[in-house]
Scaffold this active site. Structure first.
Site, mmCIF file in Angstrom:
data_model
loop_
_atom_site.group_PDB
_atom_site.id
_atom_site.type_symbol
_atom_site.label_atom_id
_atom_site.label_comp_id
_atom_site.label_asym_id
_atom_site.label_seq_id
_atom_site.Cartn_x
_atom_site.Cartn_y
_atom_site.Cartn_z
ATOM 1 C CE1 TYR A 65 -3.206 -2.990 0.771
ATOM 2 C CE2 TYR A 65 -4.567 -1.060 1.145
ATOM 3 C CZ TYR A 65 -4.451 -2.415 0.914
ATOM 4 O OH TYR A 65 -5.587 -3.181 0.827
ATOM 5 C CE LYS A 73 3.086 -18.452 -0.940
ATOM 6 N NZ LYS A 73 2.037 -19.498 -0.892
ATOM 7 C CG ASP A 116 -7.782 -5.509 1.975
ATOM 8 O OD1 ASP A 116 -8.795 -5.082 2.568
ATOM 9 O OD2 ASP A 116 -7.691 -5.578 0.736
ATOM 10 C CG ASP A 156 -13.144 -8.466 2.932
ATOM 11 O OD1 ASP A 156 -12.904 -7.693 3.886
ATOM 12 O OD2 ASP A 156 -13.643 -8.087 1.854
HETATM 13 C C1 IPM Z 1 -10.314 -2.045 3.969
HETATM 14 C C2 IPM Z 1 -10.582 -1.575 2.566
HETATM 15 C C3 IPM Z 1 -9.508 -0.586 2.117
HETATM 16 C C4 IPM Z 1 -8.166 -1.282 2.222
HETATM 17 C C5 IPM Z 1 -9.718 0.001 0.703
HETATM 18 C C6 IPM Z 1 -11.048 0.698 0.587
HETATM 19 C C7 IPM Z 1 -8.604 0.911 0.284
HETATM 20 O O1 IPM Z 1 -10.672 -2.676 1.721
HETATM 21 O O2 IPM Z 1 -10.220 -1.187 4.874
HETATM 22 O O3 IPM Z 1 -10.225 -3.255 4.180
HETATM 23 O O4 IPM Z 1 -7.775 -2.039 1.332
HETATM 24 O O5 IPM Z 1 -7.477 -1.082 3.232
HETATM 25 MG MG MG Z 2 -10.700 -4.559 2.709
#
Ligand code: IPM
Ligand code: MG
Length: 350
Positions: free
Chosen positions: A136, A182, A238, A242
């Site tokens: 990032y 990894k 990230d 999810d």
């Molecule tokens: C999160 C989101 C963000 C990230 C995006 C919107 C840039 O997916 O906070 O998980 O990748 O950090």
């Molecule tokens: Mg995210």
């Protein structure tokens, strides 16, 4: 009149303590879920000054900047920042995009520890995502031959400070920490293992192990109950958060707290702006409300109020289900349930 004579005065014991919270609703479903969080915060027996600022798409439209200077100043001066979501198909190929505002605010506030609790049937884990480094924030660009690159970069001190946070958290939980990386492929992962192994020697009471990130993703689906604290770098965190969220009811329920060494934290759901359902009033505001819970606890130092709101959100989830949870309740109906429950408990825990 209350005269405080004790020399030991905690912030919470001051009846007139007031807090400033900057709310950044952002894009898509952001404004819809933020509205419910603000209603809930206003229903709490607290003096919270709420300041709503332009951010993401609205920042670009009004000021040509996803993080307008006035918004940034307000955030820096606040006690905490509550953020809903950024991202819009409108800006997909634009040079200035809402997500850039999110990356900048994280950097400007120096938040590096992204805590993503995941709770559900037999699952109670804390994903600790490093938020200030990796792909990032590494060098990125295009070369004349058309090639694009993003460099994954980490300094040992960045790994050490997040590892210490994660081990400290594990100490207050089930004392088990798993690092996902990894190793064997990425040099940064080798560095992560070295630093985390070193930090682990200061925490002999915490059991720690390491797992390859692909295997961790599989284990999160297969046996999420095995995890306590899951520590990982920015991009892996990230993705894994999810994955973990869907095992316990979906991203509509999952909050996060982004903390710095000192200074205001950012509290935001892990979900995105969900442009597919934006404007329809059906988004689940639970993740946003739970982010407000994390803000009360970690951002404002109000554990009792945090527990009160958390309990109320859990209760609302038993009676009022939004469409993502196979129910029919709208965003506002869920918020009504929360505000109603808070009103019925006025005075309790307040
Ligand atoms: C999160 C989101 C963000 C990230 C995006 C919107 C840039 O997916 O906070 O998980 O990748 O950090
Ligand atoms: Mg995210």
């Amino acid at each position: 009149m209350v005269v405080v004579t004790s020399p030991i005065v905690t912030a919470r014991s001051l009846p007139y303590m007031s807090y400033t919270v900057v709310c950044l609703a952002g894009d898509g479903i952001g404004p819809e879920v933020m509205r419910e969080a603000i209603r809930a915060l206003r229903a709490l027996p607290l003096d919270i000054d709420i300041e709503e600022c332009a951010f993401g798409g609205p920042g670009i439209r009004e000021f040509g900047d996803p993080l307008p200077p006035a918004t940034l100043t307000a955030c820096k001066q606040a006690d905490a920042v509550l953020l809903a979501a950024v991202g819009s198909p409108e800006y997909e190929r634009a040079a200035v995009r809402p997500e850039q505002g999110l990356l900048r605010i994280r950097k400007e506030l120096g938040v590096f520890a992204n805590l993503r609790p995941v709770r559900g049937d037999g699952v109670d884990m804390m994903i600790v995502r490093e938020l200030s480094g990796g792909l990032y924030y590494g060098r990125k660009g295009r070369l004349t031959d058309g090639m694009a690159f993003d460099i994954c970069e980490y300094h040992p001190w960045q790994i050490e400070r997040i590892a210490r946070r994660a081990f400290d958290l594990a100490r207050g939980r089930r004392k088990q920490l798993t690092l996902a990386d990894k190793h064997g492929v990425l040099e940064t992962s080798t560095l992560w293992r070295e630093v985390v192994d070193e930090v682990a020697t200061d925490y002999p009471d915490v059991r720690s192990d390491a797992m390859l990130v692909d295997s961790a993703a599989m284990q999160l689906v297969r046996d999420p109950g095995r995890f306590d604290v899951l520590l990982t770098e920015n991009t892996f965190g990230d993705i894994l958060s999810d994955v973990a969220a869907v095992t316990t009811g979906g991203v509509g329920l999952a909050p996060s707290a982004s903390l710095s060494e000192s200074g205001p934290g950012i509290f935001e759901p892990i979900h995105g702006s969900a442009p597919d359902i934006a404007g329809r009033g059906i988004a689940n505001p639970a993740a946003m409300l739970r982010s407000a819970v994390l803000m009360l606890e970690h951002g404002l130092g109000l554990p009792e109020e945090a527990r009160l709101l958390d309990g109320v959100v859990d209760e609302a989830l038993r009676s009022t289900l939004t469409v993502d949870l196979a129910g029919t309740a709208t965003t506002v109906e869920f918020g009504d349930a929360v505000v109603g429950l808070l009103a019925s408990r006025a005075g309790v825990g307040g």
